[in-house]
Structure formats: structure tokens, C-alpha cells
Design an enzyme around this catalytic site. Structure first.
Site, PDB file in Angstrom:
ATOM      1  CE  LYS A 110      -1.049  -0.170   4.954  1.00  0.00           C
ATOM      2  NZ  LYS A 110       0.074  -1.104   5.222  1.00  0.00           N
TER       3      LYS A 110
ATOM      4  NE  ARG B 292      -0.711   0.041  11.133  1.00  0.00           N
ATOM      5  CZ  ARG B 292       0.305   0.516  10.409  1.00  0.00           C
ATOM      6  NH1 ARG B 292       0.360   1.771  10.059  1.00  0.00           N
ATOM      7  NH2 ARG B 292       1.253  -0.284  10.014  1.00  0.00           N
TER       8      ARG B 292
ATOM      9  NE  ARG C 137       9.068  -3.221   4.153  1.00  0.00           N
ATOM     10  CZ  ARG C 137       7.786  -2.945   4.458  1.00  0.00           C
ATOM     11  NH1 ARG C 137       6.929  -2.600   3.510  1.00  0.00           N
ATOM     12  NH2 ARG C 137       7.363  -3.031   5.700  1.00  0.00           N
TER      13      ARG C 137
ATOM     14  NE  ARG D 141       9.918  -0.373   8.393  1.00  0.00           N
ATOM     15  CZ  ARG D 141       8.649  -0.229   7.999  1.00  0.00           C
ATOM     16  NH1 ARG D 141       8.373   0.210   6.781  1.00  0.00           N
ATOM     17  NH2 ARG D 141       7.660  -0.502   8.812  1.00  0.00           N
TER      18      ARG D 141
ATOM     19  NE  ARG E  47       5.187  -4.042  10.974  1.00  0.00           N
ATOM     20  CZ  ARG E  47       5.856  -3.848   9.833  1.00  0.00           C
ATOM     21  NH1 ARG E  47       6.993  -4.477   9.623  1.00  0.00           N
ATOM     22  NH2 ARG E  47       5.396  -3.022   8.934  1.00  0.00           N
TER      23      ARG E  47
HETATM   24  P1  AMP Z   1       4.160   1.303   8.847  1.00  0.00           P
HETATM   25  O1  AMP Z   1       5.355   1.862   8.158  1.00  0.00           O
HETATM   26  O2  AMP Z   1       2.872   1.909   8.370  1.00  0.00           O
HETATM   27  O3  AMP Z   1       4.121  -0.212   8.826  1.00  0.00           O
HETATM   28  O4  AMP Z   1       4.267   1.739  10.396  1.00  0.00           O
HETATM   29  C1  AMP Z   1       5.345   1.328  11.194  1.00  0.00           C
HETATM   30  C2  AMP Z   1       4.941   1.317  12.662  1.00  0.00           C
HETATM   31  O5  AMP Z   1       4.545   2.643  13.055  1.00  0.00           O
HETATM   32  C3  AMP Z   1       3.756   0.446  13.003  1.00  0.00           C
HETATM   33  O6  AMP Z   1       4.111  -0.921  13.206  1.00  0.00           O
HETATM   34  C4  AMP Z   1       3.245   1.111  14.278  1.00  0.00           C
HETATM   35  O7  AMP Z   1       4.064   0.792  15.402  1.00  0.00           O
HETATM   36  C5  AMP Z   1       3.451   2.586  13.968  1.00  0.00           C
HETATM   37  N1  AMP Z   1       2.259   3.173  13.309  1.00  0.00           N
HETATM   38  C6  AMP Z   1       2.180   3.713  12.060  1.00  0.00           C
HETATM   39  N2  AMP Z   1       0.945   4.152  11.801  1.00  0.00           N
HETATM   40  C7  AMP Z   1       0.203   3.883  12.908  1.00  0.00           C
HETATM   41  C8  AMP Z   1      -1.169   4.085  13.272  1.00  0.00           C
HETATM   42  N3  AMP Z   1      -2.039   4.656  12.412  1.00  0.00           N
HETATM   43  N4  AMP Z   1      -1.555   3.682  14.501  1.00  0.00           N
HETATM   44  C9  AMP Z   1      -0.708   3.118  15.383  1.00  0.00           C
HETATM   45  N5  AMP Z   1       0.583   2.891  15.105  1.00  0.00           N
HETATM   46  C10 AMP Z   1       1.046   3.257  13.883  1.00  0.00           C
END
Ligand code: AMP
Length: 219
Positions: free
Chosen positions: A13, A88, A127, A160, A171
Site C-alpha cells: 500500500k 489502523r 524488504r 527496518r 505486526r
Molecule cells: P508502517 O510503516 O505503516 O508499517 O508503520 C510502522 C509502525 O509505526 C507500526 O508498526 C506502528 O508501530 C506505527 N504506526 C504507524 N501508523 C500507525 C497508526 N495509524 N496507529 C498506530 N501505530 C502506527
């Protein structure tokens, strides 16, 4: 056009959100990118978010909602946005609805990019990311491999912390428990657009575009 991208980690996404933002000339807002930037810069927000991120857990709603409200109030979001990684949780979705309503606006589409779980684990654990510009590469899928320097900007390539396999599984559990319910939530609001994400990126982009512009693939 006001769009949110749903879908589990690794569904692609982020990649699609960047391309859609370019296509429609509206900002791409990734809450994950905002958190990572704050962690890198050692801000108070970064310090508070970091422990959750490293464990593969969601950051508490109130922290996220505040940064999104702030970001959406900026001038460049007036003609729309592509939100990537937010909402989320159902509470975040409700908060988003309220903050848009306060400005006399509403969401147009919730795009759900669907990908089978085994493909997700392979995609995320393979990744590699550029520390500078956030570009993604994959050890399993990129013919040229990720290399040591980013092909976009020359930045350092790293994995990461939260892309390590055990964290990826956590996750995905968080996703199933807290984020997947948003699919029904947006379906009941008539905003859900289902797209098959287990296809080459160009095809996925075409399917999303069709869904947004009303020629099929809507769910
Ligand atoms: P992502 O790059 O979108 O996978 O985000 C990485 C991490 O940031 C996630 O595993 C969460 O710990 C935190 N995170 C990002 N967006 C959110 C959200 N909308 N709500 C809660 N945690 C978030």
C-alpha cells in the site's frame, strides 16, 4: 480526492500510495514514515513511539490522531490526500471522520489491498529500505537485489527493525486484531474498494485507479 489505504503490512500500500499521490497531485501521508523520521531525529514524539514500533505494536491512538490532525490541516491537503497506514483502528477511523467533518469534508474511498499471508511474510522479511528517501527494495523479488546504496538517491540501505520475521508476525497479529475490522467498518459506510494486491505493481495501480474512478473493482 480523500483516500485511505487499508491492507496488512507488506500489501504494497505504501508503494501504491506514493504512485497515486503523484498521479492525482495530492500529498502522500504515511504515519509510519512520520514516526520513523521522528525516531531518527530523536524528537519527543519519536521517543514515545519507538518502543511500540520496535515491538511491532501499534502506537497509542491519541499520539497518532494528533499528528494526522495536524498534517491534514496544512494547506497542501486542501484538494485531497492519500493516507497510508492510518487509520489502523476503528477509534482512529472515527477520529478521522470527525476531523474531516469539522472542515466540511468527508472520505471518498477506503482502498483495501489484499494479499495472502505467506506472501506478506516473504515480502516484508525480504524488504530493505533506504535510510534517506524511504525507497524499498526486496531480496526475494528484485532482480538486481537491494545493493548497498539506494538506486534513487545513493542513501544507505538497511533492514527496518520491525521487518525482522518475528516482529512481522506480531505486526500481522496486530493487523488482524485491530485493523482488519476496518474493512467491515468502511464496507458498511459504502466506501470500501477491494483490490487484489498479489499482482505486479503496475496492475495493482491500474486496479486501484479503476476502483477510484468508478470502472469496476469496487467492493
Ligand atoms: P508502517 O510503516 O505503516 O508499517 O508503520 C510502522 C509502525 O509505526 C507500526 O508498526 C506502528 O508501530 C506505527 N504506526 C504507524 N501508523 C500507525 C497508526 N495509524 N496507529 C498506530 N501505530 C502506527
Amino acid at each position: 480526492m480523500n483516500v485511505v489505504m487499508l491492507g496488512p503490512p507488506g500489501a504494497g500500500k505504501g508503494t501504491q500510495a506514493v504512485r497515486l499521490a503523484g498521479l492525482y497531485g495530492i500529498p502522500h501521508i504515511s504515519t509510519g514514515d512520520i514516526f520513523r523520521e521522528n525516531v531518527r531525529e530523536g524528537t519527543e514524539l519519536g521517543r514515545r513511539a519507538r518502543e511500540y514500533m520496535e515491538r511491532g505494536e501499534l502506537v497509542p491512538d491519541e499520539l497518532v490522531i494528533e499528528i494526522v490532525a495536524d498534517r491534514l490541516s496544512r494547506e497542501d491537503c486542501r484538494s485531497g490526500f492519500i493516507l497510508d497506514g492510518f487509520p489502523r483502528t476503528v477509534a482512529q477511523a472515527e477520529a478521522l471522520k470527525d476531523m474531516l467533518a469539522e472542515r466540511g469534508r468527508s472520505l471518498d474511498h477506503a482502498v483495501n489491498v489484499e494479499v495472502p499471508e505467506e506472501v506478506l511474510v516473504k515480502r516484508i522479511s525480504g524488504r530493505r529500505t533506504c535510510r534517506e528517501c524511504g525507497a524499498n527494495y526486496n531480496v526475494h523479488f528484485d532482480e538486481e537485489g537491494p545493493g548497498e546504496a539506494c538506486r534513487e538517491c545513493g542513501g544507505e540501505i538497511y533492514q527496518r527493525e520491525d521487518d525482522l520475521e518475528e516482529t512481522v508476525r506480531r505486526r500481522l497479529r496486530e493487523y488482524r486484531a485491530k485493523t482488519a475490522p476496518l474493512i467491515d467498518h468502511y464496507r458498511s459506510e459504502g466506501l470500501l474498494r477491494q483490490v487484489d494486491g498479489n499482482a505486479p505493481p503496475d496492475e495493482v495501480l491500474r486496479a486501484i485507479k479503476n476502483a477510484l474512478e468508478g470502472s469496476g473493482a469496487a467492493g
